[in-house]
Motif scaffolding. Structure first.
Motif, PDB file in Angstrom:
ATOM      1  N   ARG A 155       0.828  -1.208   0.000  1.00 35.18           N
ATOM      2  CA  ARG A 155       0.000   0.000   0.000  1.00 35.18           C
ATOM      3  C   ARG A 155       0.862   1.257   0.000  1.00 35.18           C
ATOM      4  NH1 ARG A 155      -4.469   2.769  -1.314  1.00 35.18           N
ATOM      5  NH2 ARG A 155      -4.612   4.587   0.004  1.00 35.18           N
ATOM      6  N   HIS A 156       2.113   1.133   0.470  1.00 30.92           N
ATOM      7  CA  HIS A 156       2.931   2.325   0.704  1.00 30.92           C
ATOM      8  C   HIS A 156       4.242   2.351  -0.071  1.00 30.92           C
ATOM      9  CE1 HIS A 156       0.224   3.143   4.071  1.00 30.92           C
ATOM     10  NE2 HIS A 156       0.405   1.895   4.460  1.00 30.92           N
ATOM     11  N   PHE A 157       4.662   1.205  -0.627  1.00 34.50           N
ATOM     12  CA  PHE A 157       5.956   1.136  -1.304  1.00 34.50           C
ATOM     13  C   PHE A 157       5.801   0.410  -2.640  1.00 34.50           C
ATOM     14  CE2 PHE A 157       6.663   1.033   3.267  1.00 34.50           C
ATOM     15  CZ  PHE A 157       7.582   2.063   3.461  1.00 34.50           C
ATOM     16  N   VAL A 158       6.490   0.934  -3.649  1.00 32.29           N
ATOM     17  CA  VAL A 158       6.485   0.291  -4.963  1.00 32.29           C
ATOM     18  C   VAL A 158       7.926   0.167  -5.442  1.00 32.29           C
ATOM     19  CG1 VAL A 158       5.853   0.530  -7.382  1.00 32.29           C
ATOM     20  CG2 VAL A 158       4.192   1.057  -5.615  1.00 32.29           C
ATOM     21  N   THR A 159       8.300  -1.026  -5.848  1.00 33.43           N
ATOM     22  CA  THR A 159       9.634  -1.259  -6.385  1.00 33.43           C
ATOM     23  C   THR A 159       9.654  -0.900  -7.863  1.00 33.43           C
ATOM     24  OG1 THR A 159      10.013  -3.050  -4.809  1.00 33.43           O
ATOM     25  CG2 THR A 159      11.426  -2.986  -6.762  1.00 33.43           C
ATOM     26  N   VAL A 160      10.655  -0.119  -8.274  1.00 34.40           N
ATOM     27  CA  VAL A 160      10.774   0.280  -9.674  1.00 34.40           C
ATOM     28  C   VAL A 160      11.373  -0.883 -10.456  1.00 34.40           C
ATOM     29  CG1 VAL A 160      11.817   1.897 -11.282  1.00 34.40           C
ATOM     30  CG2 VAL A 160      11.040   2.698  -9.051  1.00 34.40           C
ATOM     31  N   LYS A 161      10.504  -1.553 -11.218  1.00 36.15           N
ATOM     32  CA  LYS A 161      10.956  -2.692 -12.008  1.00 36.15           C
ATOM     33  C   LYS A 161      11.219  -2.300 -13.456  1.00 36.15           C
ATOM     34  CE  LYS A 161       8.510  -5.914  -9.015  1.00 36.15           C
ATOM     35  NZ  LYS A 161       7.434  -6.919  -8.881  1.00 36.15           N
ATOM     36  N   ALA A 162      10.735  -1.127 -13.836  1.00 37.43           N
ATOM     37  CA  ALA A 162      10.969  -0.621 -15.191  1.00 37.43           C
ATOM     38  C   ALA A 162      10.845   0.894 -15.149  1.00 37.43           C
ATOM     39  CB  ALA A 162       9.971  -1.219 -16.187  1.00 37.43           C
ATOM     40  N   MET A 163      11.484   1.566 -16.090  1.00 35.25           N
ATOM     41  CA  MET A 163      11.457   3.032 -16.077  1.00 35.25           C
ATOM     42  C   MET A 163      10.060   3.577 -16.295  1.00 35.25           C
ATOM     43  SD  MET A 163      14.371   4.058 -15.253  1.00 35.25           S
ATOM     44  CE  MET A 163      14.130   5.797 -15.598  1.00 35.25           C
ATOM     45  N   ASP A 164       9.209   2.833 -17.025  1.00 34.16           N
ATOM     46  CA  ASP A 164       7.877   3.362 -17.277  1.00 34.16           C
ATOM     47  C   ASP A 164       7.038   3.375 -16.004  1.00 34.16           C
ATOM     48  OD1 ASP A 164       7.502   0.669 -17.053  1.00 34.16           O
ATOM     49  OD2 ASP A 164       6.624   0.388 -19.043  1.00 34.16           O
ATOM     50  N   SER A 165       7.286   2.421 -15.069  1.00 31.42           N
ATOM     51  CA  SER A 165       6.540   2.454 -13.811  1.00 31.42           C
ATOM     52  C   SER A 165       6.962   3.630 -12.961  1.00 31.42           C
ATOM     53  CB  SER A 165       6.728   1.142 -13.040  1.00 31.42           C
ATOM     54  OG  SER A 165       8.062   0.986 -12.611  1.00 31.42           O
ATOM     55  N   LEU A 166       8.256   3.980 -13.005  1.00 33.63           N
ATOM     56  CA  LEU A 166       8.721   5.170 -12.297  1.00 33.63           C
ATOM     57  C   LEU A 166       8.116   6.414 -12.934  1.00 33.63           C
ATOM     58  CD1 LEU A 166      10.535   6.673 -10.303  1.00 33.63           C
ATOM     59  CD2 LEU A 166      12.374   6.522 -11.984  1.00 33.63           C
ATOM     60  N   SER A 167       8.093   6.461 -14.241  1.00 33.07           N
ATOM     61  CA  SER A 167       7.536   7.616 -14.948  1.00 33.07           C
ATOM     62  C   SER A 167       6.074   7.817 -14.607  1.00 33.07           C
ATOM     63  CB  SER A 167       7.690   7.424 -16.468  1.00 33.07           C
ATOM     64  OG  SER A 167       7.040   8.462 -17.164  1.00 33.07           O
ATOM     65  N   ALA A 168       5.299   6.723 -14.587  1.00 34.40           N
ATOM     66  CA  ALA A 168       3.870   6.831 -14.291  1.00 34.40           C
ATOM     67  C   ALA A 168       3.642   7.406 -12.904  1.00 34.40           C
ATOM     68  CB  ALA A 168       3.208   5.460 -14.406  1.00 34.40           C
ATOM     69  N   ILE A 220      -1.956   4.352 -16.064  1.00 35.96           N
ATOM     70  CA  ILE A 220      -0.945   4.415 -15.010  1.00 35.96           C
ATOM     71  C   ILE A 220      -0.487   3.009 -14.635  1.00 35.96           C
ATOM     72  CG2 ILE A 220      -0.567   5.018 -12.578  1.00 35.96           C
ATOM     73  CD1 ILE A 220      -2.397   7.419 -13.010  1.00 35.96           C
ATOM     74  N   LEU A 221      -1.437   2.092 -14.519  1.00 34.60           N
ATOM     75  CA  LEU A 221      -1.088   0.717 -14.153  1.00 34.60           C
ATOM     76  C   LEU A 221      -0.279   0.019 -15.244  1.00 34.60           C
ATOM     77  CD1 LEU A 221      -4.384  -0.636 -12.527  1.00 34.60           C
ATOM     78  CD2 LEU A 221      -2.347   0.225 -11.392  1.00 34.60           C
ATOM     79  N   SER A 222      -0.588   0.344 -16.495  1.00 34.10           N
ATOM     80  CA  SER A 222       0.052  -0.366 -17.606  1.00 34.10           C
ATOM     81  C   SER A 222       1.281   0.349 -18.154  1.00 34.10           C
ATOM     82  CB  SER A 222      -0.971  -0.584 -18.735  1.00 34.10           C
ATOM     83  OG  SER A 222      -1.476   0.652 -19.194  1.00 34.10           O
ATOM     84  N   GLY A 223       1.635   1.490 -17.543  1.00 31.06           N
ATOM     85  CA  GLY A 223       2.805   2.213 -18.014  1.00 31.06           C
ATOM     86  C   GLY A 223       2.526   3.072 -19.226  1.00 31.06           C
ATOM     87  N   GLY A 224       1.301   3.534 -19.383  1.00 27.66           N
ATOM     88  CA  GLY A 224       0.922   4.384 -20.513  1.00 27.66           C
ATOM     89  C   GLY A 224      -0.317   3.860 -21.203  1.00 27.66           C
ATOM     90  N   THR A 225      -1.147   4.777 -21.707  1.00 32.41           N
ATOM     91  CA  THR A 225      -2.401   4.355 -22.342  1.00 32.41           C
ATOM     92  C   THR A 225      -2.156   3.508 -23.588  1.00 32.41           C
ATOM     93  OG1 THR A 225      -2.461   6.494 -23.484  1.00 32.41           O
ATOM     94  CG2 THR A 225      -3.737   6.298 -21.452  1.00 32.41           C
ATOM     95  N   THR A 279     -11.510  -3.508 -22.934  1.00 36.88           N
ATOM     96  CA  THR A 279     -12.273  -2.403 -23.524  1.00 36.88           C
ATOM     97  C   THR A 279     -12.757  -1.482 -22.411  1.00 36.88           C
ATOM     98  OG1 THR A 279     -13.022  -3.800 -25.349  1.00 36.88           O
ATOM     99  CG2 THR A 279     -14.289  -1.791 -24.916  1.00 36.88           C
ATOM    100  N   ILE A 280     -12.560  -0.172 -22.590  1.00 38.32           N
ATOM    101  CA  ILE A 280     -12.993   0.817 -21.600  1.00 38.32           C
ATOM    102  C   ILE A 280     -13.892   1.827 -22.311  1.00 38.32           C
ATOM    103  CG2 ILE A 280     -12.280   2.494 -19.862  1.00 38.32           C
ATOM    104  CD1 ILE A 280      -9.490   1.121 -19.919  1.00 38.32           C
ATOM    105  N   GLU A 281     -15.195   1.735 -22.078  1.00 36.83           N
ATOM    106  CA  GLU A 281     -16.167   2.619 -22.713  1.00 36.83           C
ATOM    107  C   GLU A 281     -17.318   2.864 -21.758  1.00 36.83           C
ATOM    108  OE1 GLU A 281     -16.061   4.171 -25.496  1.00 36.83           O
ATOM    109  OE2 GLU A 281     -14.679   3.106 -26.835  1.00 36.83           O
ATOM    110  N   ASN A 282     -17.982   4.001 -21.893  1.00 35.29           N
ATOM    111  CA  ASN A 282     -19.203   4.202 -21.099  1.00 35.29           C
ATOM    112  C   ASN A 282     -20.330   3.354 -21.700  1.00 35.29           C
ATOM    113  OD1 ASN A 282     -19.567   6.135 -23.343  1.00 35.29           O
ATOM    114  ND2 ASN A 282     -21.417   6.699 -22.231  1.00 35.29           N
ATOM    115  N   VAL A 283     -21.319   3.034 -20.904  1.00 42.35           N
ATOM    116  CA  VAL A 283     -22.308   2.023 -21.262  1.00 42.35           C
ATOM    117  C   VAL A 283     -23.123   2.408 -22.490  1.00 42.35           C
ATOM    118  CG1 VAL A 283     -24.094   2.930 -19.695  1.00 42.35           C
ATOM    119  CG2 VAL A 283     -24.086   0.483 -20.314  1.00 42.35           C
ATOM    120  N   HIS A 284     -23.430   3.696 -22.659  1.00 42.54           N
ATOM    121  CA  HIS A 284     -24.236   4.095 -23.816  1.00 42.54           C
ATOM    122  C   HIS A 284     -23.424   4.051 -25.115  1.00 42.54           C
ATOM    123  CE1 HIS A 284     -27.141   6.199 -20.865  1.00 42.54           C
ATOM    124  NE2 HIS A 284     -27.570   4.985 -21.174  1.00 42.54           N
TER     125      HIS A 284
END
Length: 690
Positions: A200-213, A291-296, A304-309
């Motif tokens: 919850r409080h610490f994240v290990t930098v395993k790749a530069m994109d995770s640090l960037s995010a 953010i979770l995936s290191g960039g959209t 898939t990420i869309e609103n229901v309508h």
């Protein structure tokens, strides 16, 4: 190889820096990560050993210092600040493993006993945790140094504990205070940083994109760090549809995002849909997944990420090539109904009632013929109708439905969504294997029918997140009527990570009575905020000119406090108030721009967010001014006057309370409420006045 870890305490301190300092710190962090990967040290960083165990300072520039805990090849970045302030912070903190849980903890080590007990008198309030043994408190995660403080604390000192103890530990203590049985967490004997509490409080930098995010989105840090209770919801397998509820700020959207991301990553051959009600919120969720995936650009292709309508429209378009859908506007439908009514004499069933019956029964439930209307139970409607009255009413509704049907392309959104649900159900196989929904409380029968048709019933099929007290677009109904059975698979989130205690306390007083979820359960409103801050300000002005001046002064104060304009919002019940009062106030601060919140599109560019209370739904900011909260605007008089009977008037009043609650819970740290002349009766009796 050396390992770089960053903590939430570092991200919080970074977020307090001005933009130029943040940019410099980020450059140093990138250089540090790159050099550690090569087992080198950044030139000019000048690591200096401090008196505290394993703590070092690193040079950002002449004025700024980074505080790092170095243990072997592990570098944990803890804090950044001006030279003297950073050294003072380091002298008062240490990083250590909790011997009870095995989790890594950042502990404040100042003389806390004197902080609480060095007073002219001893507290007369009962001590909250005195009866619990040291061993038990340690096993719950209380740092050893803090056990005497915890055992001696009263209700009055609880705020200090919330500020200093890890959030997951404080949740357990609050459960003890409520009389709940809190089991001892299983001890973790592996790497302390891999303990669920530590994650919850610490994240290990395993790749530069995770640090960037993380560095680019410190404001979204709580979408990266998860509470152990939330992790359990994300990892667990469920035998069928599952509901997660919780009051505003408890992390329902965070849970939905992580759940969908995990399902997509672990099941690459399965299609996963993450959906919500509004386009603006769908855009924000897409950013969180980024953010979770290191960039959209790295979002899993099967997610898939869309609103229901938007999903409904895509299905309809596939099945109606060459036909352009046209949404039937509410005003136009009203004209159709009035025309169909003509000179008919329907006794007490006037146009106001007919409009209400269309909106909340016929269109809401997708009724298409007289037979269906005659059988429909109309649960919750105040006016009782016999068969003859229903037949007379259908002589109005029938022609309107026929006119809409004849147009082929003009439909209400409800009709479109019901139609898409029917089309989807006829397909050989559903398009998705897992479906996650955020803001489920705003889904009506049409939207629920659609999502049910999009995924086959089974394990981990539907994961539904929402808060009935934030229902502002649709009215409550039983999900079982449209094929969704929860049957004991309900979970509740109890920790508010967004709002300070002061903001949460004010917002909760607007609500009254219980909130009933779509599974007919009474949703638990108990939630605890672990944040403290400035109390909300309520400013009752003599006139609009004074209100404009006060809002302008507040905006100036927010900029002086270091808030970026994108972190500030101005919300109101009516659109015209935004222009007549909000925009005039904004013009007083020349450095600020305006950006508009609309459900039809996401906000673009820099500026203070301007939007209605509806437009702010699902969004969050550091500072929010809710303006125009006079008794003539909140609740909306015009909407109340549209009620056809007392039952509907009460339903509208509940919606208005929910809407105000939504607006008041958008800020994380600062809340201003203003009005001209008389304050809304919904908040008039509150004690947080200026």
């Amino acid at each position: 190889m050396k390992q770089l870890v960053y903590s939430d305490s570092f991200l919080k301190s970074l977020n307090r820096m001005d933009p130029s300092a943040q940019d410099r710190i980020k450059i140093v962090m990138f250089n540090l990560a790159n050099n550690l990967a090569r087992d080198q040290m950044t030139p000019g960083f000048h690591l200096e050993k401090l008196e505290a165990n394993n703590l070092y300072s690193g040079r950002i520039n002449d004025n700024l210092r980074l505080i790092i805990n170095i243990d072997g090849d592990q570098y944990v970045v803890l804090y950044v600040d001006k030279h003297d302030d950073a050294y003072r912070w380091a002298s008062n903190h240490k990083l250590q493993m909790n011997n009870g849980t095995g989790a890594m903890q950042l502990v404040t080590i100042e003389r806390t006993t004197e902080q609480i007990f060095d007073r002219e008198y001893l507290p007369v309030e009962p001590k909250l945790f005195e009866k619990y043994s040291d061993a038990y408190l340690l096993a719950l995660g209380v740092p050893e140094e803090w056990i005497p403080v915890v055992k001696g604390s009263t209700k009055e000192q609880e705020e200090l504990l919330m500020e200093e103890l890890p959030s997951e530990v404080m949740v357990r203590l609050l459960q003890l205070e409520e009389g709940q049985l809190v089991p001892i967490p299983r001890r973790h004997d592996g790497d302390p940083l891999e303990h669920p509490d530590s994650l919850r409080h610490f994240v290990t930098v395993k790749a530069m994109d995770s640090l960037s995010a993380a560095l680019e989105s410190p404001w979204a840090q709580w979408s990266v760090f998860l509470h152990p209770d939330q992790q359990d919801l994300i990892k667990r397998s469920f035998s069928g549809p599952t509901k997660v509820s919780g009051s505003s700020g408890t992390g329902k959207t965070v849970v939905a995002v992580h759940r969908a991301f995990k399902l997509a990553k672990e099941n690459p051959s399965s299609q996963v849909l993450l959906t919500t009600f509004s386009r603006a919120l769908a855009f924000r969720i897409r950013q969180m997944v980024g953010i979770l995936s290191g960039g959209t650009d790295n979002i899993p292709p099967n997610l898939t990420i869309e609103n229901v309508h938007s999903i409904a429209l895509q299905i309809w378009n596939r099945n109606n090539p060459g036909v352009q859908f046209e949404a039937a506007e509410e005003k136009k439908v009203e004209e159709h109904l009035e025309s169909a009514m003509g000179l008919k004499i329907l006794g007490p069933l006037d146009l106001k009632f007919i409009l209400s019956e269309w909106k909340h029964v016929v269109d809401y439930w997708g009724l298409t013929d007289l037979e269906s209307y005659l059988k429909f139970p109309r649960t919750g409607r105040g006016t009782i109708l016999g068969q003859r009255q229903r037949e007379e009413l259908w002589s109005v509704f029938g022609p309107v439905l026929q006119n809409l049907s004849n147009s082929k392309s003009e439909m209400t959104w409800s009709q479109l969504t019901f139609s898409s649900a029917t089309l989807s159900a006829k397909e050989q196989s559903p398009p998705y294997q897992h479906l996650v929904v955020d803001e489920i409380q705003d889904f009506g029968p049409a939207e629920i029918s659609l999502i049910r048709s999009l995924v086959s019933p089974g394990s981990n099929d539907l994961f539904l997140c929402g808060d009935a007290a934030q229902r502002i677009f649709r009215r409550t109904f039983s999900w079982s009527r449209v094929g969704i059975q929860i049957q004991g698979r309900s979970r509740h989130l109890r920790v508010n990570y967004r709002n300070t205690q002061q903001i949460q306390s004010l917002a909760e007083t607007v609500l009254s009575g219980s909130a009933i979820g779509g599974d007919d359960d009474e949703e638990d409103r108990n939630a605890v905020s672990l944040l403290t801050g400035a109390r909300p300000i309520i400013k009752v002005c003599e006139n609009e000119a004074e209100e404009i001046v006060h809002i302008g002064e507040w905006l100036e104060e927010m900029t002086r406090l270091g808030y970026e304009q994108n972190e500030i919002a101005i919300l109101s019940r009516r659109t015209k108030t935004l222009s007549a009062i909000g925009h005039e106030a904004l013009k007083m601060v020349g450095s600020l721009k305006r950006r508009d919140l609309q459900d039809s599109r996401v906000p673009s560019g820099d500026g203070v967010a301007f939007g209605t209370m509806h437009g702010g739904k699902g969004l969050e900011f550091k500072a929010v001014a809710v303006i125009g909260c006079g008794e003539e605007e909140v609740p909306d008089k015009e909407k109340l006057d549209s009620a056809c009977d007392e039952s509907e008037r009460q339903a509208i009043m509940d919606e208005e309370k929910h809407l105000l609650y939504v607006a008041l819970t958008r800020p994380r740290e600062r809340l201003l409420i203003t009005c001209s002349r008389n304050l809304s009766l919904l908040i008039k009796d509150q004690s947080h006045s200026d």
